[in-house]
Design an enzyme around this catalytic site. Structure first.
Site, PDB file in Angstrom:
ATOM      1  N   CYS A   1       0.845  -1.190   0.096  1.00  0.00           N
ATOM      2  CA  CYS A   1      -0.064  -0.069   0.107  1.00  0.00           C
ATOM      3  C   CYS A   1       0.888   1.173  -0.155  1.00  0.00           C
ATOM      4  O   CYS A   1       1.645   1.604   1.025  1.00  0.00           O
ATOM      5  CB  CYS A   1      -1.018  -0.020   1.259  1.00  0.00           C
ATOM      6  SG  CYS A   1      -1.991   1.187   1.103  1.00  0.00           S
TER       7      CYS A   1
ATOM      8  N   GLU B   1      -5.466   1.225  -4.770  1.00  0.00           N
ATOM      9  CA  GLU B   1      -4.749   0.079  -5.490  1.00  0.00           C
ATOM     10  C   GLU B   1      -4.926   0.343  -7.219  1.00  0.00           C
ATOM     11  O   GLU B   1      -5.685   1.014  -7.430  1.00  0.00           O
ATOM     12  CB  GLU B   1      -5.103  -1.141  -4.943  1.00  0.00           C
ATOM     13  CG  GLU B   1      -4.538  -1.592  -3.658  1.00  0.00           C
ATOM     14  CD  GLU B   1      -3.033  -1.495  -3.444  1.00  0.00           C
ATOM     15  OE1 GLU B   1      -2.346  -1.575  -4.380  1.00  0.00           O
ATOM     16  OE2 GLU B   1      -2.476  -1.789  -2.288  1.00  0.00           O
TER      17      GLU B   1
END
Length: 230
Positions: A2, A111
């Protein structure tokens, strides 16, 4: 991993979410600057266990371990994420895991899917609209060149669950509010990091977020993408 997320909330929201904070609140609330496209090495909010309770502090996203003796610019490792599989044994993170834990509040994270040259950004947030609590670690670092002391931090990540794996193979470790104390005081461990994550929702956003920091002050950054939006 992330590498991009958002922190957009008011004082009232973050105080209620943290159950509560012990920081002295400003006379005029609402002065927390929302951030919509946060990238590594920038300053973020973290929640830590202070002497009188939970405190909201600022930290540089990208942990610098205690064994590093050079300057801030000399540290070259990528430490904005820590893998849950090795966070308690890695020389970079294990000492912070034992005694310097934090919670990273988030309104969502990003993402990407698709080919590298044409990546499609997706925004993920809690299905119920509440804030998310990412498990993190922090360290204090004093730059020998400037003498400045800063707090640095990392976000712990895990293998994605079945739903999130459609988009990426990793995701942040998410804590439930009932487990905040256990995480911060060290009485809880891997069982908190590996429990099922919060239910999430997802939508595609503008490709402007493909550039780090772009639209960081613009709430439209995390809105569902429309061709005529930007």
């Amino acid at each position: 991993m992330c590498g991009r997320f958002s922190q957009a909330y008011s004082w009232d929201e973050i105080v209620a979410f943290s159950q509560p904070l012990t920081n002295k609140l400003p006379a005029e609330k609402g002065n927390l600057q929302p951030r919509y496209n946060i990238a590594p090495t920038t300053m973020i909010h973290i929640i830590v266990k202070g002497e009188s309770g939970r405190e909201l502090r600022e930290a540089r996203w990208g942990l610098i371990p205690g064994w590093h003796k050079g300057g801030l610019k000399d540290f070259k490792l990528s430490t904005f994420n820590a893998k849950v599989e090795t966070v308690d044994t890695s020389g970079t993170f294990k000492h912070a895991y034992k005694g310097r834990r934090c919670i990273i509040p988030a309104s969502g994270f990003f993402e990407w899917t698709g080919e590298k040259k044409d990546r499609v950004p997706h925004f993920f947030s809690a299905a119920d609209g509440d804030l998310l609590a990412f498990a993190g670690l922090y360290e204090r670092f004093r730059d020998p060149e400037s003498g400045e002391e800063i707090t640095t931090c990392t976000m712990i990540v895990r293998e994605a669950n079945a739903w999130t794996a459609q988009y990426h193979d990793r995701m942040p470790c998410m804590l439930l509010q009932r487990d905040f104390d256990a995480w911060l005081d060290g009485s809880g461990g891997m069982e908190l990091l590996k429990q099922p994550p919060r239910e999430l929702r997802e939508w595609i956003v503008s490709k402007r977020v493909n550039k780090a920091g772009e639209g960081d002050d613009d709430p439209r950054t995390i809105e569902p993408f429309k061709d005529d939006l930007f």
